[in-house]
Design an enzyme around this catalytic site. Sequence first.
Site, PDB file in Angstrom:
ATOM      1  N   LEU A  64     -39.146  -7.542 -12.244  1.00 56.42           N
ATOM      2  CA  LEU A  64     -38.362  -7.377 -13.469  1.00 56.42           C
ATOM      3  C   LEU A  64     -37.523  -6.094 -13.403  1.00 56.42           C
ATOM      4  CD1 LEU A  64     -41.164  -8.270 -16.043  1.00 56.42           C
ATOM      5  CD2 LEU A  64     -39.409  -9.778 -15.112  1.00 56.42           C
ATOM      6  N   PRO A  65     -36.572  -6.039 -12.473  1.00 58.11           N
ATOM      7  CA  PRO A  65     -35.721  -4.850 -12.429  1.00 58.11           C
ATOM      8  C   PRO A  65     -34.906  -4.739 -13.712  1.00 58.11           C
ATOM      9  CG  PRO A  65     -34.990  -6.492 -10.834  1.00 58.11           C
ATOM     10  CD  PRO A  65     -36.216  -7.020 -11.480  1.00 58.11           C
ATOM     11  N   HIS A  66     -34.685  -3.517 -14.157  1.00 62.12           N
ATOM     12  CA  HIS A  66     -33.941  -3.333 -15.401  1.00 62.12           C
ATOM     13  C   HIS A  66     -33.222  -1.991 -15.390  1.00 62.12           C
ATOM     14  CE1 HIS A  66     -38.129  -2.015 -15.925  1.00 62.12           C
ATOM     15  NE2 HIS A  66     -37.643  -1.045 -16.670  1.00 62.12           N
ATOM     16  N   ALA A  67     -32.167  -1.928 -16.188  1.00 58.71           N
ATOM     17  CA  ALA A  67     -31.358  -0.709 -16.236  1.00 58.71           C
ATOM     18  C   ALA A  67     -30.552  -0.674 -17.521  1.00 58.71           C
ATOM     19  CB  ALA A  67     -30.420  -0.662 -15.032  1.00 58.71           C
ATOM     20  N   LEU A 102     -32.904  -7.276 -16.302  1.00 58.38           N
ATOM     21  CA  LEU A 102     -32.484  -7.011 -17.687  1.00 58.38           C
ATOM     22  C   LEU A 102     -31.554  -5.806 -17.710  1.00 58.38           C
ATOM     23  CD1 LEU A 102     -35.759  -7.526 -19.713  1.00 58.38           C
ATOM     24  CD2 LEU A 102     -33.654  -8.830 -19.930  1.00 58.38           C
TER      25      LEU A 102
END
Length: 154
Positions: A64-67, A102
């Site tokens: 779930l990479p997110h930034a 996300l």
Amino acid sequence: MNVIDLLNPAAVRVISGASSKKRLMHDLAETAASAYGVDNHQTVEALMERESLGPTGVGHGVALPHARLRGLERVVGSFILLERPIDFEAVDRQPVDIVFGLFAPEDAGVEHLKALALVSRTLRDAGFCNKLRANPDPGKLFTILTEVAPVQAA
């Protein structure tokens, strides 16, 4: 909030050629750029910066990479199913093949956290993930992802 509130059909892809975590981050950024008009370079940098704080591979083949990104007005997502799992330095050391990225506005507060919790709860279901893995077509994946009923907090 539901997954349909986060995802655009153009932001769902199946990729066969991701050979590394870095290459996957580029693919995720390209997907977000084409679906939402975000800056590709800024997105890769933000993803890699977040990843340097600790891997976002949550286990069982899911990441779930997110930034946070300049220019976004709301939280959005991109989904990638990898035909061949890759090492993602996940907490369980298992390779990753399901990736839900996300992206939130820089000033997003609780909405970013709510979206992350929603996606995390949704992809915690092994049966649901198996259904995703069994349908390597972006249109079908979008339908599966967006038809999911809201998952209540445990």
